[in-house]
Write a protein that holds these residues in place. Sequence first.
Motif, mmCIF file in Angstrom:
data_model
loop_
_atom_site.group_PDB
_atom_site.id
_atom_site.type_symbol
_atom_site.label_atom_id
_atom_site.label_comp_id
_atom_site.label_asym_id
_atom_site.label_seq_id
_atom_site.Cartn_x
_atom_site.Cartn_y
_atom_site.Cartn_z
ATOM 1 N N LYS A 4 48.555 32.794 10.583
ATOM 2 C CA LYS A 4 48.421 33.742 9.594
ATOM 3 C C LYS A 4 49.895 33.679 8.861
ATOM 4 N N LEU A 5 49.868 33.136 7.551
ATOM 5 C CA LEU A 5 51.320 33.203 6.885
ATOM 6 C C LEU A 5 51.688 34.541 6.610
ATOM 7 N N THR A 6 50.772 35.544 6.623
ATOM 8 C CA THR A 6 51.477 36.899 6.289
ATOM 9 C C THR A 6 50.711 37.664 7.567
ATOM 10 N N ALA A 7 51.455 38.483 8.317
ATOM 11 C CA ALA A 7 50.864 39.112 9.546
ATOM 12 C C ALA A 7 51.735 40.226 9.612
ATOM 13 N N PRO A 8 51.122 41.664 9.957
ATOM 14 C CA PRO A 8 51.695 42.576 10.523
ATOM 15 C C PRO A 8 52.396 42.440 12.063
ATOM 16 N N GLY A 9 53.114 43.727 12.393
ATOM 17 C CA GLY A 9 53.451 43.578 13.784
ATOM 18 C C GLY A 9 54.621 43.320 14.192
ATOM 19 N N LEU A 10 55.649 43.123 13.320
ATOM 20 C CA LEU A 10 56.947 43.111 13.526
ATOM 21 C C LEU A 10 57.351 44.556 14.191
ATOM 22 N N ALA A 74 51.270 36.761 16.550
ATOM 23 C CA ALA A 74 51.039 36.132 15.331
ATOM 24 C C ALA A 74 52.097 35.414 14.698
ATOM 25 N N HIS A 75 53.454 35.778 15.204
ATOM 26 C CA HIS A 75 54.578 35.104 14.542
ATOM 27 C C HIS A 75 55.155 33.969 15.460
ATOM 28 N N PRO A 88 60.568 45.298 5.927
ATOM 29 C CA PRO A 88 60.550 46.100 6.872
ATOM 30 C C PRO A 88 59.694 47.516 6.750
ATOM 31 N N ALA A 89 59.350 47.862 5.645
ATOM 32 C CA ALA A 89 58.649 49.213 5.298
ATOM 33 C C ALA A 89 57.486 48.970 5.939
ATOM 34 N N HIS A 90 56.743 47.617 5.948
ATOM 35 C CA HIS A 90 55.583 47.546 6.425
ATOM 36 C C HIS A 90 55.372 46.649 7.741
ATOM 37 N N CYS A 91 56.578 46.355 8.135
ATOM 38 C CA CYS A 91 56.721 45.796 9.632
ATOM 39 C C CYS A 91 55.746 44.387 9.543
ATOM 40 N N THR A 92 55.908 43.679 8.196
ATOM 41 C CA THR A 92 55.275 42.287 8.048
ATOM 42 C C THR A 92 56.172 41.478 7.867
ATOM 43 N N LEU A 93 55.753 40.234 8.333
ATOM 44 C CA LEU A 93 56.544 38.851 8.106
ATOM 45 C C LEU A 93 55.504 37.659 7.456
ATOM 46 N N THR A 94 55.980 37.124 6.297
ATOM 47 C CA THR A 94 55.376 36.167 5.515
ATOM 48 C C THR A 94 56.118 34.870 5.514
ATOM 49 N N SER A 95 55.221 33.982 6.108
ATOM 50 C CA SER A 95 56.027 32.583 6.137
ATOM 51 C C SER A 95 55.629 31.896 4.635
ATOM 52 N N ILE A 96 57.026 31.638 4.128
ATOM 53 C CA ILE A 96 56.668 31.034 2.550
ATOM 54 C C ILE A 96 57.024 29.746 2.794
ATOM 55 N N TYR A 97 57.804 29.148 3.791
ATOM 56 C CA TYR A 97 57.910 27.659 3.955
ATOM 57 C C TYR A 97 58.087 27.338 5.341
ATOM 58 N N ARG A 98 57.226 26.155 5.899
ATOM 59 C CA ARG A 98 57.584 25.740 7.237
ATOM 60 C C ARG A 98 57.934 24.436 7.095
#
Length: 387
Positions: A4-10, A74-75, A88-98
């Motif tokens: 999941k390139l974008t996932a909540p849960g941080l 998921a991260h 930070p406001a939504h506690c999400t991490l998006t993977s832009i580049y791997r």
Amino acid sequence: MLIKLTAPGLRPISPSSRAPFVARVTEGIQTADVTDVLRVRGTLSVLPPGFRGYLLDQQADVDGLTDAYVLAPAHQYVAHGDVVRIDPAHCTLTSIYRRASSFNTLLVKERCDNLCLMCSQPPRDVDDGWLVDVAEQAIALMSTDTAEIGITGGEPALLGERLIDLVRLLRDRLARTAVHVLSNGRRFGDLAFARALADLRHPDLMVAIPLHSDLAEEHDFVVQARGAYNDTVRGILNLKAAGVRVELRLVIHRETYTRMPKFAEFVARNLRFVDHVALMGLEPVGFARANLDALWIDALDYQQELVAAVRTLERAGMATSIYNHQLCVLDESIQHVGRKSISDWKNEYAEACDTCGKREACGGFFSSSRKRRSRGIRAAPFEGPTR
């Protein structure tokens, strides 16, 4: 492995920033940099200061630090050299580049001037200027050894001059990186715009443009935009006249498969100067999922048309590939142009693939295709050594 390139849960465990930020991931605790977030695997008794943030596997002492987060399951794939956006406001991490992936793509626009029946990234009429801002920040943090970067949307060319600026940044910052722009081609009907892209003289740039039929009315129906065919063909001609490499794409479904042989003849006679032709299987997400009953057809049922199209293009000396198909559903005479084209983060294999002798050469499936798969899926025998 599906990602999941974008996932909540941080889970924040220290004071956090108010606004989203882009940062490079590092696992080197001795190389503190304000553009990096430190990825800590396992435990670390003392977290060193000086990083933009911290991504941890578990709770730790973070006194005096900001933007420290415990990663969700998921991260866990996030690794050294990756570039992420943390909200930070939504506690999400998006993977832009791997860094370890060969399938890195930058989404730079959500709006589009087509409304394709099978669009896998349905356009949205929203304020999306921030997307190219994020892309520019991410490019500055990417490894200079990156093999290829894709630019996609929506329609990237709707960025106008900002697309030119983005490709210039990629040229200057990642000189050895191939750039693949996915576009409907219509905006390049403006010859000055096509020439502006060409004038960058990027050493390895290609624009991939879908053309869904040799007939204007059929193409316009598929993309749900009157006049799109003429705009698209004009854009292809302008780009090639300006010296930009072009890939033609045809997505195969019920509305396009019957004219594949005629399409190939049209391309071989009139657009032979394009650099690559890709005949593509349907990705059943977005609008394609909503229209699946009307669009989906088993690949076994269009092999005659597909074989004829490939033979015509190859006889014309044109570089040709088949994307998003399993080798076992392709006629043996065209398996040599089947490619592993599905991005690693949404790629999987069926149970039958576990014992298949051609698995390593086969592209597998979209993870979204589980409900509709060809009746021809089967394992090929392993071929032993020849004497």
